[in-house]
Design a protein around this motif. Structure first.
Motif, mmCIF file in Angstrom:
data_model
loop_
_atom_site.group_PDB
_atom_site.id
_atom_site.type_symbol
_atom_site.label_atom_id
_atom_site.label_comp_id
_atom_site.label_asym_id
_atom_site.label_seq_id
_atom_site.Cartn_x
_atom_site.Cartn_y
_atom_site.Cartn_z
ATOM 1 N N VAL B 150 0.844 -1.198 0.000
ATOM 2 C CA VAL B 150 0.000 0.000 0.000
ATOM 3 C C VAL B 150 0.877 1.245 0.000
ATOM 4 O O VAL B 150 0.673 2.178 -0.769
ATOM 5 C CB VAL B 150 -0.935 0.023 1.230
ATOM 6 N N GLY B 151 1.886 1.261 0.885
ATOM 7 C CA GLY B 151 2.755 2.433 0.947
ATOM 8 C C GLY B 151 4.095 2.128 1.580
ATOM 9 O O GLY B 151 4.252 1.155 2.331
ATOM 10 N N TYR B 152 5.069 2.947 1.235
ATOM 11 C CA TYR B 152 6.408 2.848 1.802
ATOM 12 C C TYR B 152 6.781 4.256 2.248
ATOM 13 O O TYR B 152 6.947 5.148 1.408
ATOM 14 C CB TYR B 152 7.386 2.315 0.751
ATOM 15 N N ALA B 153 6.863 4.481 3.556
ATOM 16 C CA ALA B 153 7.168 5.816 4.077
ATOM 17 C C ALA B 153 8.571 5.823 4.661
ATOM 18 O O ALA B 153 8.982 4.864 5.318
ATOM 19 C CB ALA B 153 6.163 6.194 5.157
ATOM 20 N N THR B 169 3.271 -0.490 4.576
ATOM 21 C CA THR B 169 1.890 -0.929 4.786
ATOM 22 C C THR B 169 1.500 -1.844 3.644
ATOM 23 O O THR B 169 1.840 -1.584 2.484
ATOM 24 C CB THR B 169 0.934 0.272 4.872
ATOM 25 N N ILE B 170 0.797 -2.929 3.984
ATOM 26 C CA ILE B 170 0.456 -3.948 2.986
ATOM 27 C C ILE B 170 -1.008 -4.355 3.108
ATOM 28 O O ILE B 170 -1.632 -4.198 4.149
ATOM 29 C CB ILE B 170 1.358 -5.194 3.138
ATOM 30 N N THR B 171 -1.540 -4.894 2.018
ATOM 31 C CA THR B 171 -2.885 -5.445 2.020
ATOM 32 C C THR B 171 -2.865 -6.738 1.207
ATOM 33 O O THR B 171 -1.815 -7.148 0.711
ATOM 34 C CB THR B 171 -3.905 -4.424 1.453
ATOM 35 N N GLY B 172 -4.022 -7.386 1.074
ATOM 36 C CA GLY B 172 -4.100 -8.620 0.293
ATOM 37 C C GLY B 172 -4.849 -9.700 1.039
ATOM 38 O O GLY B 172 -5.645 -9.408 1.937
ATOM 39 N N ASP B 173 -4.588 -10.931 0.676
ATOM 40 C CA ASP B 173 -5.180 -12.085 1.362
ATOM 41 C C ASP B 173 -4.758 -12.051 2.834
ATOM 42 O O ASP B 173 -3.592 -11.830 3.146
ATOM 43 C CB ASP B 173 -4.674 -13.355 0.681
ATOM 44 N N SER B 174 -5.722 -12.285 3.726
ATOM 45 C CA SER B 174 -5.424 -12.082 5.151
ATOM 46 C C SER B 174 -4.332 -13.032 5.664
ATOM 47 O O SER B 174 -3.506 -12.648 6.484
ATOM 48 C CB SER B 174 -6.702 -12.213 5.985
ATOM 49 N N GLY B 175 -4.309 -14.261 5.163
ATOM 50 C CA GLY B 175 -3.262 -15.194 5.592
ATOM 51 C C GLY B 175 -1.885 -14.705 5.149
ATOM 52 O O GLY B 175 -0.917 -14.759 5.909
ATOM 53 N N ALA B 176 -1.809 -14.199 3.930
ATOM 54 C CA ALA B 176 -0.527 -13.725 3.399
ATOM 55 C C ALA B 176 -0.052 -12.481 4.141
ATOM 56 O O ALA B 176 1.130 -12.346 4.475
ATOM 57 C CB ALA B 176 -0.667 -13.428 1.902
#
Lengths: 207, 207, 207
Positions: B150-153, B169-176
């Motif tokens: 999602v972002g790299y600060a 910050t990341i998103t995607g499949d909850s297990g991953a």
């Protein structure tokens, strides 16, 4: 990971990266990486100044270098770490603030990236916090020798992470640059010394 | 006062506001408010990261929520304060720096406001200071599982208040997402632990 | 040196400059310089807020004034230093945070430069860190009297160096401005006092 490369603005060709960071200090790290990229097949990808409570009135730093081959990035970081002892030589502090001076006869790509100074030419850095001392030293430096001002950074006008510092960067004839830095160092040690304990080099003065 | 509403960019319809602030910490506060807005009839109006000398290399925070009814804003702050104990669970620090990890299976509006992450999807946060550690952990996380960044600060490129941190910050499949966060936590605890005392959770790890 | 004048954005006509800086504090310094420029033939050239680890949640500062004659700049700094004792009168702090209040019946050019407030009119400043307290005090002030909001500064929305503060500046009828500042001070002392030791003025309250 190419997704992260993209978010970090790093070209995919750099399959390997080297990282140098510090909680206290930015100038010594930039100067050390400058020597490292002269000595190895690497490129300076980013130089960032950070605010850090360990940094007093000054900066921490994050520097990223890239190489196509992992051994080059590793070698560059080794060279930088070996050089840090020297580039910390003209860093002085006491309870009232800090001073930093840097000089090289030939700037390379880290200095260009960080300060916009011309590669291959002589480079000097005069920095002090609190910023009021830095203003005096900047004035001292430019009056002491015939140098060209590369940049003047202050808390609110860019070039610092809003830290309480003034950073003057200069270029020009190597004798003049060195003379300007030494003149500012002399006044700086007197000024900061009058506000607290005798400011002592953290390693050994090199300029 | 409507004059102040305007200067604060707050819609007049929010007759009541709730405020959550901290001198040390931003992530735990954002995650706690995220739970609070899920549970109450309130909206997240602003999320600001602040530099604070109590914050080490990291952030303080100021979060403002609004509601049309005063009891909703009050209830939301109560929920957030109850949740802080959990969201501080994967914050670790020692004299060398700090680590923070967050995970939720379903992000809500505070996370969207603060990080631009998609609402209703899994969300993970990997943060470390000094920033150099954060770069390593970001790399670890994206290699550990198939997640979307999602972002790299970083200190100089936005998303931080020039603090000496990297925040991925990341998103995607909850297990991953969970797997990526746990992999980064494992490496982070080793890295920071090698630089000082054993980093211990300030409350109780929850991820 | 004219090269440095240019980099510092200082008009060449100012052959002499005066510098006032601090590691802890910006408001008292700005107010003191404001009195100084009223009393002398000088101009305020720049006002910068700095982050500084000595500054707690707040700011350090760098203020530069200019004069055509060296004695004017020197006299202005003398006046400012004499005034600092007063302008530090409504600065309060404890281990939880700090409060600052300022008031003048007639703002001059330092206040205009720093905050954009109208010259010649009454001016009040309400500041607190952590920022969450500042939001409450801003709300208190504007409700206490019929004043005009000049600015609202917060960690992420400008007007601070990302410090953990909210700064409200107001103008208007001098009685109303003073009343708003005093109302905010009363609530601020209670709020901060409930979070730690009794907040005591560093010198002597003047408002």
């Amino acid at each position: 990971d190419y997704q992260l490369h993209e978010k970090m603005n790093i070209d995919k060709k750099y399959r390997s990266i080297g990282i140098l960071g510090a909680r206290t200090g930015a100038g010594p790290e930039i100067m050390a990486i400058d020597e490292a990229v002269k000595a190895t097949n690497t490129e300076v990808l980013s130089v960032e100044l950070a605010r850090d409570t360990k940094g007093g009135a000054g900066h921490g730093s994050l520097i990223i270098i890239g190489s196509e081959d992992v051994s080059d990035a590793r070698r560059a970081i080794e060279v930088a770490l070996e050089t840090l002892n020297q580039t910390n030589g003209d860093v002085y502090s006491n309870e009232a603030g800090h001073l930093e001076f840097q000089y090289t006869a030939r700037a390379s790509f880290a200095i260009e990236k960080a300060f916009g100074a011309p590669v291959g030419k002589s480079f000097g850095l005069i920095c002090a916090g609190p910023a009021a001392i830095g203003v005096v030293l900047a004035d001292t430096a430019v009056k002491a020798a015939n140098v060209e001002v590369v940049g003047y950074a202050s808390p609110g006008n860019g070039g610092t992470a809003h830290s309480n510092e003034v950073i003057l960067t200069i270029t020009g004839d190597s004798g003049a640059v060195r003379q300007a830095v030494i003149a500012a160092r002399e006044i700086g040690l007197k000024l900061l010394g009058s506000m607290g304990a005798d400011p002592v080099s953290v390693t050994k003065p090199y300029i």
